[in-house]
Design a protein around this motif. Structure first.
Motif, PDB file in Angstrom:
ATOM      1  N   ARG A   6       0.834  -1.215   0.000  1.00 27.88           N
ATOM      2  CA  ARG A   6       0.000   0.000   0.000  1.00 27.88           C
ATOM      3  C   ARG A   6       0.860   1.253   0.000  1.00 27.88           C
ATOM      4  O   ARG A   6       0.597   2.205  -0.735  1.00 27.88           O
ATOM      5  N   ALA A   7       1.893   1.259   0.841  1.00 30.29           N
ATOM      6  CA  ALA A   7       2.746   2.447   0.965  1.00 30.29           C
ATOM      7  C   ALA A   7       3.453   2.759  -0.348  1.00 30.29           C
ATOM      8  O   ALA A   7       3.511   3.916  -0.785  1.00 30.29           O
ATOM      9  N   LEU A   8       3.978   1.732  -1.004  1.00 26.96           N
ATOM     10  CA  LEU A   8       4.764   1.969  -2.211  1.00 26.96           C
ATOM     11  C   LEU A   8       3.884   2.304  -3.410  1.00 26.96           C
ATOM     12  O   LEU A   8       4.307   3.048  -4.305  1.00 26.96           O
ATOM     13  N   ARG A   9       2.661   1.791  -3.451  1.00 26.91           N
ATOM     14  CA  ARG A   9       1.768   2.143  -4.565  1.00 26.91           C
ATOM     15  C   ARG A   9       1.448   3.633  -4.569  1.00 26.91           C
ATOM     16  O   ARG A   9       1.210   4.218  -5.635  1.00 26.91           O
ATOM     17  N   ILE A  10       1.436   4.252  -3.389  1.00 32.16           N
ATOM     18  CA  ILE A  10       1.167   5.688  -3.293  1.00 32.16           C
ATOM     19  C   ILE A  10       2.198   6.500  -4.069  1.00 32.16           C
ATOM     20  O   ILE A  10       1.922   7.593  -4.562  1.00 32.16           O
ATOM     21  N   SER A  11       3.411   5.971  -4.199  1.00 40.77           N
ATOM     22  CA  SER A  11       4.528   6.750  -4.738  1.00 40.77           C
ATOM     23  C   SER A  11       4.610   6.752  -6.262  1.00 40.77           C
ATOM     24  O   SER A  11       5.446   7.455  -6.825  1.00 40.77           O
ATOM     25  N   VAL A  12       3.779   5.971  -6.935  1.00 40.47           N
ATOM     26  CA  VAL A  12       3.915   5.780  -8.382  1.00 40.47           C
ATOM     27  C   VAL A  12       2.582   6.011  -9.085  1.00 40.47           C
ATOM     28  O   VAL A  12       1.523   5.630  -8.578  1.00 40.47           O
ATOM     29  N   ASP A  13       2.641   6.626 -10.275  1.00 40.58           N
ATOM     30  CA  ASP A  13       1.479   6.729 -11.156  1.00 40.58           C
ATOM     31  C   ASP A  13       1.332   5.371 -11.845  1.00 40.58           C
ATOM     32  O   ASP A  13       2.087   5.045 -12.773  1.00 40.58           O
ATOM     33  N   LEU A  14       0.380   4.574 -11.402  1.00 40.08           N
ATOM     34  CA  LEU A  14       0.255   3.199 -11.881  1.00 40.08           C
ATOM     35  C   LEU A  14      -0.186   3.134 -13.337  1.00 40.08           C
ATOM     36  O   LEU A  14       0.101   2.148 -14.031  1.00 40.08           O
ATOM     37  N   HIS A  15      -0.850   4.159 -13.827  1.00 44.29           N
ATOM     38  CA  HIS A  15      -1.224   4.184 -15.243  1.00 44.29           C
ATOM     39  C   HIS A  15       0.012   4.394 -16.108  1.00 44.29           C
ATOM     40  O   HIS A  15       0.158   3.747 -17.156  1.00 44.29           O
ATOM     41  N   ARG A  16       0.902   5.262 -15.679  1.00 42.20           N
ATOM     42  CA  ARG A  16       2.133   5.473 -16.440  1.00 42.20           C
ATOM     43  C   ARG A  16       3.086   4.294 -16.304  1.00 42.20           C
ATOM     44  O   ARG A  16       3.907   4.058 -17.185  1.00 42.20           O
ATOM     45  N   LEU A  17       2.989   3.552 -15.211  1.00 42.80           N
ATOM     46  CA  LEU A  17       3.798   2.340 -15.070  1.00 42.80           C
ATOM     47  C   LEU A  17       3.465   1.339 -16.163  1.00 42.80           C
ATOM     48  O   LEU A  17       4.338   0.612 -16.636  1.00 42.80           O
ATOM     49  N   GLY A  18       2.204   1.317 -16.594  1.00 39.08           N
ATOM     50  CA  GLY A  18       1.805   0.409 -17.653  1.00 39.08           C
ATOM     51  C   GLY A  18       1.503  -0.985 -17.130  1.00 39.08           C
ATOM     52  O   GLY A  18       1.645  -1.259 -15.936  1.00 39.08           O
ATOM     53  N   PRO A  19       1.083  -1.888 -18.012  1.00 38.42           N
ATOM     54  CA  PRO A  19       0.612  -3.215 -17.590  1.00 38.42           C
ATOM     55  C   PRO A  19       1.756  -4.132 -17.167  1.00 38.42           C
ATOM     56  O   PRO A  19       2.083  -5.105 -17.848  1.00 38.42           O
ATOM     57  N   ARG A  20       2.342  -3.826 -16.069  1.00 33.14           N
ATOM     58  CA  ARG A  20       3.435  -4.638 -15.513  1.00 33.14           C
ATOM     59  C   ARG A  20       3.348  -4.596 -13.992  1.00 33.14           C
ATOM     60  O   ARG A  20       2.771  -3.666 -13.413  1.00 33.14           O
ATOM     61  N   THR A  21       3.933  -5.573 -13.345  1.00 35.30           N
ATOM     62  CA  THR A  21       3.922  -5.669 -11.891  1.00 35.30           C
ATOM     63  C   THR A  21       5.344  -5.551 -11.367  1.00 35.30           C
ATOM     64  O   THR A  21       6.265  -6.182 -11.899  1.00 35.30           O
ATOM     65  N   VAL A  22       5.515  -4.747 -10.330  1.00 40.65           N
ATOM     66  CA  VAL A  22       6.786  -4.689  -9.600  1.00 40.65           C
ATOM     67  C   VAL A  22       6.544  -5.314  -8.227  1.00 40.65           C
ATOM     68  O   VAL A  22       5.697  -4.842  -7.464  1.00 40.65           O
ATOM     69  N   THR A  23       7.269  -6.383  -7.955  1.00 43.89           N
ATOM     70  CA  THR A  23       7.168  -7.052  -6.659  1.00 43.89           C
ATOM     71  C   THR A  23       8.374  -6.697  -5.821  1.00 43.89           C
ATOM     72  O   THR A  23       9.514  -6.878  -6.250  1.00 43.89           O
ATOM     73  N   ILE A  24       8.126  -6.197  -4.624  1.00 47.07           N
ATOM     74  CA  ILE A  24       9.187  -5.857  -3.682  1.00 47.07           C
ATOM     75  C   ILE A  24       9.269  -6.975  -2.654  1.00 47.07           C
ATOM     76  O   ILE A  24       8.340  -7.186  -1.874  1.00 47.07           O
TER      77      ILE A  24
END
Length: 252
Positions: free
Chosen positions: A100-118
């Motif tokens: 939840r915390a890290l999703r706040i930091s990124v524009d998920l639409h500009r990230l595009g259809p990909r997943t970043v797993t931390i």
């Protein structure tokens, strides 16, 4: 609470333990960081995959998620690996917090259809493992976004915020910043805070461990946490050495 340092504490009540972020700690991950908070050590790695969860398919929106685990001898006794005993409720709650915390930091639409797993793996625990995971996870995430950008996935980084996290609590009647494990066990109240670069709260987790705490005590704890988050943010950004272009979306 007059700010007197509790007898068990060896540093000022409003001081952080030593904080550092060692980037490119492992070879293969798109981003990897060893996050240090006092004697706590967390390895944070960021993995990029060209897929998204089912509920996001067809939306052209990306996703950021996290997993958290403590190695068997990260504490003073061995615990079973999650693969054998199943993930604990505590670990599940912490990894949801990190995501939840890290999703706040990124524009998920500009990230595009990909997943970043931390992936946050606690190598050594002395209090504050969840906040160290958020802090190191952010640095690993930014490096993963840089890897994507350098590969042509997008132009400017899709960053919209910097997030940092810290704990505070009441120990011996005094509000103290950044509790180690001994202080955490002795605390009558314990709070974890995630904040963005504009001192806005992203997440607050707080408990009166032994007794309720007052509004004035809560205000003091939150002031300490925001101070700590600002100091950690300086170290995050210093470690990342963001260029002017990369810092542009983070309005200070």
């Amino acid at each position: 609470m007059d700010g007197t340092v509790p007898e068990r504490r060896t540093r000022p009540y409003d001081a952080l333990r030593p904080v550092s972020f060692e980037r490119h700690y492992t070879r293969y991950a798109e981003g990897s960081v060893l996050a240090v908070l006092g004697e706590t050590r967390v390895l944070c790695t960021a993995t990029v995959e060209d897929r998204v969860p089912l509920f996001l398919r067809g939306t052209d929106q990306g996703w950021i998620t996290a997993e958290y685990a403590m190695l068997p001898r990260s504490t003073d006794r061995r615990t079973q690996r999650a693969s054998r005993s199943g993930i604990s409720g505590r670990s599940a709650e912490i990894q949801r917090l990190i995501g939840r915390a890290l999703r706040i930091s990124v524009d998920l639409h500009r990230l595009g259809p990909r997943t970043v797993t931390i992936d946050c793996d606690v190598l050594q625990a002395d209090g504050g493992t969840r906040v160290a995971s958020v802090n190191g996870g952010y640095v690993a995430l930014v490096d993963a976004l840089r890897t994507l950008r350098d590969g042509g996935a997008f132009g400017a980084l899709p960053l919209v915020s910097c997030v940092s996290a810290i704990s505070a609590g009441i120990v011996g009647g005094v509000a103290c910043l950044d509790l180690d494990s001994a202080e955490d066990r002795a605390a009558s109240a314990d709070v974890n805070v995630v904040a963005d670069h504009a001192d806005r709260f992203v997440e607050i987790q707080g408990t009166g461990e032994e007794a309720p705490f007052s509004r004035s005590e809560a205000d003091r704890i939150f002031d300490l946490c925001l101070k700590g988050c600002r100091e950690i943010r300086e170290r995050q950004l210093s470690a990342l050495a963001l260029s002017e272009e990369e810092r542009a979306p983070l309005v200070f």
